[in-house]
Design a protein around this motif. Sequence first.
Motif, PDB file in Angstrom:
ATOM      1  N   PHE A 118       0.750   0.839  11.806  1.00  0.00           N
ATOM      2  CA  PHE A 118       1.983   1.260  11.035  1.00  0.00           C
ATOM      3  C   PHE A 118       1.518   2.861  11.054  1.00  0.00           C
ATOM      4  O   PHE A 118       2.118   3.671  11.248  1.00  0.00           O
ATOM      5  CB  PHE A 118       2.362   0.684  10.077  1.00  0.00           C
ATOM      6  CG  PHE A 118       2.949  -0.639  10.417  1.00  0.00           C
ATOM      7  CD1 PHE A 118       3.497  -0.823  11.331  1.00  0.00           C
ATOM      8  CD2 PHE A 118       2.975  -1.696   9.300  1.00  0.00           C
ATOM      9  CE1 PHE A 118       3.971  -2.250  11.946  1.00  0.00           C
ATOM     10  CE2 PHE A 118       3.291  -2.762   9.551  1.00  0.00           C
ATOM     11  CZ  PHE A 118       4.011  -3.122  10.685  1.00  0.00           C
ATOM     12  N   THR A 119       0.305   3.193  10.367  1.00  0.00           N
ATOM     13  CA  THR A 119       0.067   4.604   9.874  1.00  0.00           C
ATOM     14  C   THR A 119      -0.390   5.330  11.027  1.00  0.00           C
ATOM     15  O   THR A 119       0.030   6.426  11.240  1.00  0.00           O
ATOM     16  CB  THR A 119      -1.404   4.484   9.025  1.00  0.00           C
ATOM     17  OG1 THR A 119      -1.198   3.821   7.950  1.00  0.00           O
ATOM     18  CG2 THR A 119      -1.990   5.781   8.740  1.00  0.00           C
ATOM     19  N   GLU A 120      -1.167   4.644  11.895  1.00  0.00           N
ATOM     20  CA  GLU A 120      -1.337   5.439  13.389  1.00  0.00           C
ATOM     21  C   GLU A 120      -0.078   5.767  14.013  1.00  0.00           C
ATOM     22  O   GLU A 120       0.038   6.894  14.735  1.00  0.00           O
ATOM     23  CB  GLU A 120      -2.496   4.894  14.054  1.00  0.00           C
ATOM     24  CG  GLU A 120      -3.651   4.671  13.340  1.00  0.00           C
ATOM     25  CD  GLU A 120      -4.735   3.930  14.191  1.00  0.00           C
ATOM     26  OE1 GLU A 120      -4.442   3.084  15.105  1.00  0.00           O
ATOM     27  OE2 GLU A 120      -6.033   4.005  13.778  1.00  0.00           O
ATOM     28  N   ALA A 121       0.660   5.019  14.060  1.00  0.00           N
ATOM     29  CA  ALA A 121       1.984   5.225  14.818  1.00  0.00           C
ATOM     30  C   ALA A 121       2.890   6.368  14.151  1.00  0.00           C
ATOM     31  O   ALA A 121       3.507   7.040  14.855  1.00  0.00           O
ATOM     32  CB  ALA A 121       2.944   3.795  14.915  1.00  0.00           C
ATOM     33  N   SER A 122       2.850   6.373  12.811  1.00  0.00           N
ATOM     34  CA  SER A 122       3.477   7.417  12.038  1.00  0.00           C
ATOM     35  C   SER A 122       2.913   8.894  12.319  1.00  0.00           C
ATOM     36  O   SER A 122       3.600   9.983  12.519  1.00  0.00           O
ATOM     37  CB  SER A 122       3.577   7.122  10.725  1.00  0.00           C
ATOM     38  OG  SER A 122       4.551   6.175  10.154  1.00  0.00           O
ATOM     39  N   LEU A 154      -7.410   3.746   3.988  1.00  0.00           N
ATOM     40  CA  LEU A 154      -6.885   4.834   4.915  1.00  0.00           C
ATOM     41  C   LEU A 154      -7.024   6.053   4.305  1.00  0.00           C
ATOM     42  O   LEU A 154      -7.341   7.088   4.898  1.00  0.00           O
ATOM     43  CB  LEU A 154      -5.297   4.110   4.956  1.00  0.00           C
ATOM     44  CG  LEU A 154      -5.243   2.983   6.028  1.00  0.00           C
ATOM     45  CD1 LEU A 154      -3.686   2.572   5.859  1.00  0.00           C
ATOM     46  CD2 LEU A 154      -5.473   3.614   7.634  1.00  0.00           C
ATOM     47  N   LYS A 155      -6.875   6.103   2.943  1.00  0.00           N
ATOM     48  CA  LYS A 155      -7.199   7.446   2.284  1.00  0.00           C
ATOM     49  C   LYS A 155      -8.765   8.057   2.701  1.00  0.00           C
ATOM     50  O   LYS A 155      -8.931   9.026   2.922  1.00  0.00           O
ATOM     51  CB  LYS A 155      -6.698   7.474   0.873  1.00  0.00           C
ATOM     52  CG  LYS A 155      -6.922   8.856   0.088  1.00  0.00           C
ATOM     53  CD  LYS A 155      -6.421   8.940  -1.206  1.00  0.00           C
ATOM     54  CE  LYS A 155      -6.611  10.022  -1.761  1.00  0.00           C
ATOM     55  NZ  LYS A 155      -6.264   9.987  -3.247  1.00  0.00           N
ATOM     56  N   LYS A 156      -9.684   7.083   2.405  1.00  0.00           N
ATOM     57  CA  LYS A 156     -10.973   7.171   2.508  1.00  0.00           C
ATOM     58  C   LYS A 156     -11.384   7.747   3.898  1.00  0.00           C
ATOM     59  O   LYS A 156     -12.243   8.521   4.122  1.00  0.00           O
ATOM     60  CB  LYS A 156     -11.758   5.862   1.973  1.00  0.00           C
ATOM     61  CG  LYS A 156     -11.958   5.798   0.603  1.00  0.00           C
ATOM     62  CD  LYS A 156     -12.739   4.572   0.336  1.00  0.00           C
ATOM     63  CE  LYS A 156     -12.793   4.185  -0.975  1.00  0.00           C
ATOM     64  NZ  LYS A 156     -13.632   3.032  -1.589  1.00  0.00           N
ATOM     65  N   GLU A 157     -10.608   6.995   4.831  1.00  0.00           N
ATOM     66  CA  GLU A 157     -10.748   7.549   6.346  1.00  0.00           C
ATOM     67  C   GLU A 157     -10.068   8.812   6.731  1.00  0.00           C
ATOM     68  O   GLU A 157     -10.333   9.429   7.761  1.00  0.00           O
ATOM     69  CB  GLU A 157     -10.071   6.464   7.141  1.00  0.00           C
ATOM     70  CG  GLU A 157     -10.991   5.125   7.052  1.00  0.00           C
ATOM     71  CD  GLU A 157     -10.287   4.071   7.764  1.00  0.00           C
ATOM     72  OE1 GLU A 157      -9.298   4.044   8.715  1.00  0.00           O
ATOM     73  OE2 GLU A 157     -10.727   2.884   7.488  1.00  0.00           O
ATOM     74  N   GLY A 158      -9.359   9.483   5.809  1.00  0.00           N
ATOM     75  CA  GLY A 158      -8.756  10.764   5.997  1.00  0.00           C
ATOM     76  C   GLY A 158      -7.245  10.646   6.791  1.00  0.00           C
ATOM     77  O   GLY A 158      -6.695  11.614   7.190  1.00  0.00           O
ATOM     78  N   LYS A 159      -6.720   9.477   6.866  1.00  0.00           N
ATOM     79  CA  LYS A 159      -5.640   9.251   7.618  1.00  0.00           C
ATOM     80  C   LYS A 159      -4.206   9.495   6.781  1.00  0.00           C
ATOM     81  O   LYS A 159      -3.080   9.989   7.221  1.00  0.00           O
ATOM     82  CB  LYS A 159      -5.470   7.944   8.298  1.00  0.00           C
ATOM     83  CG  LYS A 159      -6.473   7.467   9.534  1.00  0.00           C
ATOM     84  CD  LYS A 159      -6.387   6.295   9.889  1.00  0.00           C
ATOM     85  CE  LYS A 159      -7.333   5.848  11.098  1.00  0.00           C
ATOM     86  NZ  LYS A 159      -7.184   6.734  12.447  1.00  0.00           N
TER      87      LYS A 159
END
Length: 327
Positions: free
Chosen positions: A102-106, A140-145
């Motif tokens: 969902f995050t990558e789609a956004s 996801l925050k640690k990964e910078g997304k």
Amino acid sequence: MNRRKFGSDGPEVGEVGLGAWQLGGDWKKVDDPTAESILKTAMAEGVNFIDTADVYGQGLSEERIGRFLKKQKVLPFVATKLGRFPDPGGDANYTRENFRKFTEASLSRLGIEALDLTQLHCLPFETLKEGGVFEWLRELKKEGKIKRFGASVESVEEALFCLEQEGVESLQIIFNLFRQKPVTELFEQALEKKVAIIVRLPLASGVLSGKMKADQSFAEEDHRNYNANGECFNVGETFAGIPFEKAVELADGLKKIVPDGMSLSQMAQRYILDFDAVSVIIPGARRPEQVQENVSASRMPKLGTRMHLDLHKYYLREVADHIRGPY
């Protein structure tokens, strides 16, 4: 536009933002040119906070915002939400893999490298209490997304629970003249923790504009038609959970105490902005003119202690017993 600090270390945002649910076509059809005009007018009026969600129009709202962002030299703060997309839908959405999807789609629809803010989109309380969703957001925050994460909730109880979760930087709640509980049960704690408060439904689905009539009808695809009594999701999201005809009656009653030089809409939004705990309100708009009217509340004088007391008395006497849904 007056600005406020977003949370403990966030940017300064205009205190009147733009809710973008309607840009997904989920209220009444808004075409591409109108959507762009709404966004363009908002930026021109000093709005630099836009709230959307992946489920609004199943991505259409994000796509329209993404196309708009490509034309901007200075980008607004864009908040989105996840967890209610129909594919796969329901409890199947709450997995680490699907949160990443969902995050990558956004990110793809918005055309940006990292989300300014992503929010849990009114997830079931039991799912929140399991804790996994917060851990996935931390990853996801640690990964910078994502740059920040928060939660959009239905009740004060859920909000207080989320306040205790490590890393939560914002809470999105329903707060307006018809729903005043957060004043006494949430705001002080949010201020102490320096967690941003995003207020949705400042005009209670438009009824606090003072322009609606009891016999008014709404388009088939408008949630004010199909969710008037909570048929599809929490009834509190539609007219703040008050039966429509009663909500119109209550709004008409408020007109009698609107200060000179203000409209009911301006008073309703000014009321919310008078609270320091509030970071930004996110009224929607289907026309550019509505954006301008909403923003004007930021220029209105504070209502004052006496007016706040009168509005609270009206809430206790006339409104509170008619509220439905989690609160």
